[in-house]
Motif scaffolding. Structure first.
Motif, PDB file in Angstrom:
ATOM      1  N   GLN A   4      34.155  19.962  27.749  1.00  0.00           N
ATOM      2  CA  GLN A   4      33.193  18.973  28.239  1.00  0.00           C
ATOM      3  C   GLN A   4      33.958  18.036  29.168  1.00  0.00           C
ATOM      4  OE1 GLN A   4      29.860  18.173  26.638  1.00  0.00           O
ATOM      5  NE2 GLN A   4      29.968  20.244  25.824  1.00  0.00           N
ATOM      6  N   ILE A   5      33.378  17.727  30.323  1.00  0.00           N
ATOM      7  CA  ILE A   5      34.005  16.799  31.263  1.00  0.00           C
ATOM      8  C   ILE A   5      32.985  15.729  31.601  1.00  0.00           C
ATOM      9  CG2 ILE A   5      35.075  16.509  33.534  1.00  0.00           C
ATOM     10  CD1 ILE A   5      35.885  19.460  33.390  1.00  0.00           C
ATOM     11  N   ALA A   6      33.375  14.472  31.433  1.00  0.00           N
ATOM     12  CA  ALA A   6      32.460  13.361  31.677  1.00  0.00           C
ATOM     13  C   ALA A   6      33.252  12.093  31.948  1.00  0.00           C
ATOM     14  CB  ALA A   6      31.546  13.155  30.473  1.00  0.00           C
ATOM     15  N   THR A   7      32.571  11.109  32.533  1.00  0.00           N
ATOM     16  CA  THR A   7      33.192   9.801  32.650  1.00  0.00           C
ATOM     17  C   THR A   7      33.335   9.234  31.237  1.00  0.00           C
ATOM     18  OG1 THR A   7      31.042   8.746  32.995  1.00  0.00           O
ATOM     19  CG2 THR A   7      32.298   9.330  34.974  1.00  0.00           C
ATOM     20  N   THR A   8      34.310   8.374  31.074  1.00  0.00           N
ATOM     21  CA  THR A   8      34.589   7.838  29.744  1.00  0.00           C
ATOM     22  C   THR A   8      35.074   6.397  29.832  1.00  0.00           C
ATOM     23  OG1 THR A   8      35.810   8.222  27.688  1.00  0.00           O
ATOM     24  CG2 THR A   8      37.004   8.643  29.726  1.00  0.00           C
ATOM     25  N   ARG A   9      34.911   5.703  28.736  1.00  0.00           N
ATOM     26  CA  ARG A   9      35.512   4.376  28.576  1.00  0.00           C
ATOM     27  C   ARG A   9      36.715   4.451  27.636  1.00  0.00           C
ATOM     28  NH1 ARG A   9      32.219   0.159  30.483  1.00  0.00           N
ATOM     29  NH2 ARG A   9      30.108   0.830  30.969  1.00  0.00           N
ATOM     30  N   ASP A  10      37.035   5.653  27.180  1.00  0.00           N
ATOM     31  CA  ASP A  10      38.148   5.855  26.256  1.00  0.00           C
ATOM     32  C   ASP A  10      39.464   5.925  27.038  1.00  0.00           C
ATOM     33  OD1 ASP A  10      39.889   6.464  24.231  1.00  0.00           O
ATOM     34  OD2 ASP A  10      38.758   8.196  23.490  1.00  0.00           O
ATOM     35  N   ILE A  11      39.891   4.769  27.510  1.00  0.00           N
ATOM     36  CA  ILE A  11      41.117   4.687  28.306  1.00  0.00           C
ATOM     37  C   ILE A  11      42.328   5.101  27.476  1.00  0.00           C
ATOM     38  CG2 ILE A  11      42.622   3.135  29.629  1.00  0.00           C
ATOM     39  CD1 ILE A  11      40.098   1.521  30.346  1.00  0.00           C
ATOM     40  N   ASP A  12      42.296   4.824  26.177  1.00  0.00           N
ATOM     41  CA  ASP A  12      43.432   5.195  25.325  1.00  0.00           C
ATOM     42  C   ASP A  12      43.658   6.710  25.313  1.00  0.00           C
ATOM     43  OD1 ASP A  12      44.002   2.561  24.724  1.00  0.00           O
ATOM     44  OD2 ASP A  12      42.865   2.578  22.845  1.00  0.00           O
ATOM     45  N   ILE A  34      52.130   3.366  34.009  1.00  0.00           N
ATOM     46  CA  ILE A  34      51.155   2.434  33.455  1.00  0.00           C
ATOM     47  C   ILE A  34      51.062   1.225  34.380  1.00  0.00           C
ATOM     48  CG2 ILE A  34      50.504   1.074  31.432  1.00  0.00           C
ATOM     49  CD1 ILE A  34      50.723   4.153  30.960  1.00  0.00           C
ATOM     50  N   ASP A  35      49.842   0.948  34.845  1.00  0.00           N
ATOM     51  CA  ASP A  35      49.655  -0.184  35.751  1.00  0.00           C
ATOM     52  C   ASP A  35      48.431  -0.982  35.312  1.00  0.00           C
ATOM     53  OD1 ASP A  35      47.381   1.177  36.715  1.00  0.00           O
ATOM     54  OD2 ASP A  35      48.500   2.078  38.362  1.00  0.00           O
ATOM     55  N   ASP A  36      48.080  -1.970  36.107  1.00  0.00           N
ATOM     56  CA  ASP A  36      46.962  -2.842  35.741  1.00  0.00           C
ATOM     57  C   ASP A  36      45.638  -2.398  36.361  1.00  0.00           C
ATOM     58  OD1 ASP A  36      47.587  -3.466  38.345  1.00  0.00           O
ATOM     59  OD2 ASP A  36      47.678  -5.624  38.031  1.00  0.00           O
ATOM     60  N   LEU A  37      45.560  -1.173  36.882  1.00  0.00           N
ATOM     61  CA  LEU A  37      44.348  -0.698  37.538  1.00  0.00           C
ATOM     62  C   LEU A  37      43.385   0.032  36.601  1.00  0.00           C
ATOM     63  CD1 LEU A  37      45.956   0.594  40.862  1.00  0.00           C
ATOM     64  CD2 LEU A  37      44.854  -1.617  40.432  1.00  0.00           C
ATOM     65  N   ASP A  38      43.840   0.402  35.418  1.00  0.00           N
ATOM     66  CA  ASP A  38      43.002   1.204  34.530  1.00  0.00           C
ATOM     67  C   ASP A  38      41.730   0.503  34.073  1.00  0.00           C
ATOM     68  OD1 ASP A  38      44.291   3.773  34.290  1.00  0.00           O
ATOM     69  OD2 ASP A  38      45.946   2.706  33.333  1.00  0.00           O
ATOM     70  N   GLU A  39      41.793  -0.778  33.847  1.00  0.00           N
ATOM     71  CA  GLU A  39      40.610  -1.501  33.357  1.00  0.00           C
ATOM     72  C   GLU A  39      39.458  -1.463  34.354  1.00  0.00           C
ATOM     73  OE1 GLU A  39      39.913  -2.744  30.352  1.00  0.00           O
ATOM     74  OE2 GLU A  39      41.844  -1.987  29.684  1.00  0.00           O
ATOM     75  N   ASP A  40      39.761  -1.446  35.659  1.00  0.00           N
ATOM     76  CA  ASP A  40      38.718  -1.452  36.683  1.00  0.00           C
ATOM     77  C   ASP A  40      38.394  -0.063  37.231  1.00  0.00           C
ATOM     78  OD1 ASP A  40      38.445  -4.252  36.563  1.00  0.00           O
ATOM     79  OD2 ASP A  40      40.153  -4.513  37.900  1.00  0.00           O
ATOM     80  N   ALA A  41      39.126   0.935  36.811  1.00  0.00           N
ATOM     81  CA  ALA A  41      38.941   2.294  37.327  1.00  0.00           C
ATOM     82  C   ALA A  41      37.838   3.028  36.572  1.00  0.00           C
ATOM     83  CB  ALA A  41      40.249   3.067  37.209  1.00  0.00           C
ATOM     84  N   LEU A  42      37.332   4.075  37.213  1.00  0.00           N
ATOM     85  CA  LEU A  42      36.480   5.046  36.531  1.00  0.00           C
ATOM     86  C   LEU A  42      37.407   6.108  35.954  1.00  0.00           C
ATOM     87  CD1 LEU A  42      33.781   5.658  39.289  1.00  0.00           C
ATOM     88  CD2 LEU A  42      33.499   4.320  37.201  1.00  0.00           C
TER      89      LEU A  42
END
Length: 140
Positions: A4-12, A34-42
């Motif tokens: 299954q491939i989908a957008t996610t909020r599971d950054i971890d 690891i950078d500070d862009l993950d929170e705002d990324a899709l």
């Protein structure tokens, strides 16, 4: 395989995959990965029977979707999963009004992979985390 491939909020889950592929396998320094862009990324996450097996992230910048941090676990490589991840990222980019171009920095060995998906390389080779890369783009 039941991927299954989908957008996610599971950054971890995405970060754990990136740690395995980039930091452990490719020896990319954690400070470069690891950078500070993950929170705002899709984020795009691929799972096989619930197990995270691949991911990518998209940073939206004006008319451009910058696809990056594309990774697939070793036991899933060669299955078409990487291409499916990129197609999912392109579909997610197209869903955002005004986005007309996708861009990525490809590790040099992967350029033919992205070319098969329609990307075109441009500009010089450069080092990112000590690995040779080249920019590539695709008009959406």
């Amino acid at each position: 395989m039941t991927v299954q491939i989908a957008t996610t909020r599971d950054i971890d889950a995405c970060l754990a995959l990136r740690r395995t592929v980039f930091i452990e396998e490719q020896q990319v320094p954690e400070a470069d990965e690891i950078d500070d862009l993950d929170e705002d990324a899709l984020h795009i996450l691929a799972t096989d029977a619930g197990r995270p097996v691949g991911s990518a992230r998209i940073i939206l910048l004006d008319d451009t979707a910058k696809i990056g941090r594309v990774c697939v676990l070793k036991d899933q490589r060669g299955t078409g999963l990487g291409a499916a991840l990129i197609r999912a990222a392109l579909d997610a980019a197209r869903d955002h009004a005004g986005v007309t171009r996708a861009k990525l920095g490809s590790q040099e060995y992967a350029i033919p992979f992205y070319e098969k998906l329609g990307f075109v390389a441009y500009g010089p080779v450069y080092l990112d985390a000590g690995i040779r890369h080249r920019d590539m783009e695709l008009t959406l």
